[in-house]
Design a protein around this motif. Structure first.
Motif, PDB file in Angstrom:
ATOM      1  N   GLY A  98       2.409 -24.207   1.038  1.00 28.37           N
ATOM      2  CA  GLY A  98       2.890 -23.853  -0.467  1.00 28.37           C
ATOM      3  C   GLY A  98       2.381 -24.172  -1.592  1.00 28.37           C
ATOM      4  O   GLY A  98       1.311 -23.657  -1.911  1.00 28.37           O
ATOM      5  N   TYR A  99       2.957 -25.422  -2.265  1.00 29.02           N
ATOM      6  CA  TYR A  99       2.467 -25.924  -3.714  1.00 29.02           C
ATOM      7  C   TYR A  99       1.547 -27.043  -3.247  1.00 29.02           C
ATOM      8  O   TYR A  99       2.369 -27.921  -2.830  1.00 29.02           O
ATOM      9  CB  TYR A  99       3.621 -25.922  -4.296  1.00 29.02           C
ATOM     10  CG  TYR A  99       3.534 -26.449  -5.721  1.00 29.02           C
ATOM     11  CD1 TYR A  99       3.451 -27.595  -6.120  1.00 29.02           C
ATOM     12  CD2 TYR A  99       3.454 -25.278  -6.508  1.00 29.02           C
ATOM     13  CE1 TYR A  99       3.287 -27.850  -7.492  1.00 29.02           C
ATOM     14  CE2 TYR A  99       3.574 -25.314  -7.987  1.00 29.02           C
ATOM     15  CZ  TYR A  99       3.385 -26.945  -8.453  1.00 29.02           C
ATOM     16  OH  TYR A  99       3.129 -27.088  -9.652  1.00 29.02           O
ATOM     17  N   SER A 100       0.382 -27.144  -3.393  1.00 27.06           N
ATOM     18  CA  SER A 100      -0.117 -28.389  -3.255  1.00 27.06           C
ATOM     19  C   SER A 100      -1.433 -28.638  -4.157  1.00 27.06           C
ATOM     20  O   SER A 100      -2.186 -27.517  -4.535  1.00 27.06           O
ATOM     21  CB  SER A 100      -0.955 -28.153  -1.877  1.00 27.06           C
ATOM     22  OG  SER A 100      -1.999 -29.340  -1.607  1.00 27.06           O
ATOM     23  N   THR A 101      -1.968 -29.827  -4.743  1.00 26.04           N
ATOM     24  CA  THR A 101      -2.852 -30.113  -5.365  1.00 26.04           C
ATOM     25  C   THR A 101      -4.012 -30.343  -4.855  1.00 26.04           C
ATOM     26  O   THR A 101      -3.847 -30.740  -3.438  1.00 26.04           O
ATOM     27  CB  THR A 101      -2.471 -31.065  -6.397  1.00 26.04           C
ATOM     28  OG1 THR A 101      -1.920 -31.996  -5.888  1.00 26.04           O
ATOM     29  CG2 THR A 101      -1.511 -30.448  -7.572  1.00 26.04           C
ATOM     30  N   LEU A 102      -5.174 -30.744  -5.312  1.00 24.22           N
ATOM     31  CA  LEU A 102      -6.512 -31.142  -4.793  1.00 24.22           C
ATOM     32  C   LEU A 102      -6.459 -32.660  -4.489  1.00 24.22           C
ATOM     33  O   LEU A 102      -6.046 -33.384  -5.244  1.00 24.22           O
ATOM     34  CB  LEU A 102      -7.555 -30.538  -5.381  1.00 24.22           C
ATOM     35  CG  LEU A 102      -7.976 -29.275  -5.444  1.00 24.22           C
ATOM     36  CD1 LEU A 102      -9.407 -28.946  -6.100  1.00 24.22           C
ATOM     37  CD2 LEU A 102      -8.135 -28.719  -3.930  1.00 24.22           C
ATOM     38  N   THR A 103      -6.963 -33.241  -3.453  1.00 25.11           N
ATOM     39  CA  THR A 103      -7.097 -34.504  -3.144  1.00 25.11           C
ATOM     40  C   THR A 103      -8.648 -34.752  -3.008  1.00 25.11           C
ATOM     41  O   THR A 103      -9.351 -34.065  -2.122  1.00 25.11           O
ATOM     42  CB  THR A 103      -6.582 -35.125  -1.769  1.00 25.11           C
ATOM     43  OG1 THR A 103      -5.103 -35.005  -2.205  1.00 25.11           O
ATOM     44  CG2 THR A 103      -6.787 -36.753  -1.650  1.00 25.11           C
ATOM     45  N   PHE A 104      -9.128 -35.622  -3.562  1.00 22.71           N
ATOM     46  CA  PHE A 104     -10.876 -35.871  -3.911  1.00 22.71           C
ATOM     47  C   PHE A 104     -11.223 -37.094  -3.084  1.00 22.71           C
ATOM     48  O   PHE A 104     -10.357 -37.994  -2.918  1.00 22.71           O
ATOM     49  CB  PHE A 104     -11.232 -35.925  -5.166  1.00 22.71           C
ATOM     50  CG  PHE A 104     -11.355 -34.664  -5.977  1.00 22.71           C
ATOM     51  CD1 PHE A 104     -10.106 -34.145  -6.545  1.00 22.71           C
ATOM     52  CD2 PHE A 104     -12.422 -33.928  -5.881  1.00 22.71           C
ATOM     53  CE1 PHE A 104     -10.147 -33.185  -7.430  1.00 22.71           C
ATOM     54  CE2 PHE A 104     -12.309 -32.622  -6.647  1.00 22.71           C
ATOM     55  CZ  PHE A 104     -11.486 -32.172  -7.516  1.00 22.71           C
ATOM     56  N   GLY A 105     -12.404 -36.727  -2.454  1.00 23.59           N
ATOM     57  CA  GLY A 105     -13.136 -38.210  -1.935  1.00 23.59           C
ATOM     58  C   GLY A 105     -13.711 -38.927  -2.875  1.00 23.59           C
ATOM     59  O   GLY A 105     -13.817 -38.513  -4.147  1.00 23.59           O
ATOM     60  N   LYS A 106     -14.346 -39.816  -2.717  1.00 22.37           N
ATOM     61  CA  LYS A 106     -15.127 -40.812  -3.933  1.00 22.37           C
ATOM     62  C   LYS A 106     -16.325 -40.084  -4.045  1.00 22.37           C
ATOM     63  O   LYS A 106     -17.072 -40.798  -5.384  1.00 22.37           O
ATOM     64  CB  LYS A 106     -15.251 -42.191  -3.464  1.00 22.37           C
ATOM     65  CG  LYS A 106     -13.959 -43.137  -3.283  1.00 22.37           C
ATOM     66  CD  LYS A 106     -14.136 -44.311  -2.856  1.00 22.37           C
ATOM     67  CE  LYS A 106     -13.099 -45.386  -2.784  1.00 22.37           C
ATOM     68  NZ  LYS A 106     -13.409 -46.626  -2.446  1.00 22.37           N
ATOM     69  N   GLY A 107     -16.903 -39.370  -3.446  1.00 22.06           N
ATOM     70  CA  GLY A 107     -18.282 -38.655  -3.622  1.00 22.06           C
ATOM     71  C   GLY A 107     -19.476 -39.262  -3.028  1.00 22.06           C
ATOM     72  O   GLY A 107     -19.324 -40.497  -2.743  1.00 22.06           O
ATOM     73  N   THR A 108     -20.365 -38.527  -2.954  1.00 24.71           N
ATOM     74  CA  THR A 108     -21.766 -39.053  -2.306  1.00 24.71           C
ATOM     75  C   THR A 108     -22.664 -38.512  -3.307  1.00 24.71           C
ATOM     76  O   THR A 108     -23.102 -37.539  -3.683  1.00 24.71           O
ATOM     77  CB  THR A 108     -22.110 -38.299  -0.985  1.00 24.71           C
ATOM     78  OG1 THR A 108     -21.156 -38.796   0.002  1.00 24.71           O
ATOM     79  CG2 THR A 108     -23.575 -38.830  -0.550  1.00 24.71           C
ATOM     80  N   MET A 109     -23.768 -39.332  -3.847  1.00 26.40           N
ATOM     81  CA  MET A 109     -24.708 -39.495  -4.528  1.00 26.40           C
ATOM     82  C   MET A 109     -25.971 -38.703  -4.054  1.00 26.40           C
ATOM     83  O   MET A 109     -26.508 -39.609  -3.039  1.00 26.40           O
ATOM     84  CB  MET A 109     -25.037 -40.487  -5.323  1.00 26.40           C
ATOM     85  CG  MET A 109     -26.246 -40.127  -6.330  1.00 26.40           C
ATOM     86  SD  MET A 109     -26.629 -41.632  -7.573  1.00 26.40           S
ATOM     87  CE  MET A 109     -25.155 -41.622  -8.613  1.00 26.40           C
ATOM     88  N   LEU A 110     -26.302 -37.681  -4.371  1.00 30.55           N
ATOM     89  CA  LEU A 110     -27.690 -36.890  -3.414  1.00 30.55           C
ATOM     90  C   LEU A 110     -28.748 -37.025  -4.449  1.00 30.55           C
ATOM     91  O   LEU A 110     -28.625 -36.655  -5.636  1.00 30.55           O
ATOM     92  CB  LEU A 110     -27.354 -35.533  -2.927  1.00 30.55           C
ATOM     93  CG  LEU A 110     -28.539 -35.035  -2.503  1.00 30.55           C
ATOM     94  CD1 LEU A 110     -29.027 -35.578  -1.034  1.00 30.55           C
ATOM     95  CD2 LEU A 110     -28.239 -33.244  -2.314  1.00 30.55           C
TER      96      LEU A 110
END
Lengths: 114, 113
Positions: A98-110
């Motif tokens: 239904g109704y959901s926002t995004l959950t992010f990871g901390k990121g990877t620097m390439l």
């Protein structure tokens, strides 16, 4: 409690080789996954996404693979180019519920070196 | 043809002095989001508006407030900034919620002295 984990803070690859960025998630309700790319002093920009009904999505040099049983996804960049050097964020949502926002990871620097 | 615009790009404020960050969009999207991102951390959602409906995340401190006077603009008000509020603040928009792609602005870097 991180629901989306990117365990590699950084990755270095030579130009022309494959870059593989990994992402793990813990919430089994997540059913839509996105990758964002972020250059310094800019906001994240959408790169590619995948729905849980698929196990692969391809867009040019970028392919995302989803392994639902392992709760794991990966982004493959082939061939890598110096302009791909950026921070890559994995994100997930439970949109199917239904109704959901995004959950992010901390990121990877390439870093792609010539 | 910037789509999500944030002003200012850099903001310096004093401890306890209220500050307002601004976001505008030309996409006519229904949803606007505010994220806080600290160094080497994931962007953390503070709240979002679906049209005029305000949705606060459970762990967003009361110190943070938001206003959306119309479809195009959204503001983040920090009533009494503390040193721990120094971060990058990202605004994003999407046409709808859940599976819709979010479009981000360039962010505002907040420094608290």
């Amino acid at each position: 409690d991180q629901q989306v984990k990117q365990n590699s803070p950084s990755l270095s690859v030579q130009e022309g080789r494959i870059s593989i960025l990994n992402c793990d998630y813990t919430n089994s309700m997540f059913d839509y996954f996105l990758w964002y790319k972020k250059y310094p002093a800019e906001g994240p920009t959408f790169l590619i996404s995948i729905s849980s009904i698929k196990d692969k999505n391809e867009d040019g040099r970028f392919t995302v693979f989803l392994n639902k049983s392992a709760k794991h996804l990966s982004l493959h960049i082939v061939p890598s180019q110096p302009g791909d050097s950026a921070v890559y964020f994995c994100a997930a949502s439970a949109g199917g519920s239904g109704y959901s926002t995004l959950t992010f990871g901390k990121g990877t620097m390439l870093l792609v070196s010539p | 043809d910037a789509m999500v615009i944030q002003n200012p790009r850099y903001q310096v404020t004093q401890f306890g002095k209220p500050v307002t960050l601004s976001c505008s969009q030309t996409l006519n999207h229904n949803v606007m989001y505010w994220y806080q991102q600290k160094s080497s951390q994931a962007p953390k959602l503070l709240f979002h508006y679906y049209d005029k409906d305000f949705n606060n995340e459970a762990d967003t401190p009361d110190n943070f407030q938001s206003r959306r006077p119309n479809t195009s603009f959204c503001f983040l008000d920090i009533r009494s900034p503390g040193l721990g509020d120094a971060a990058m603040y990202l605004c994003a928009t999407s046409r709808d919620i859940s599976t819709d792609t979010q479009y981000f602005g360039p962010g505002t870097r907040l420094t608290v002295l």
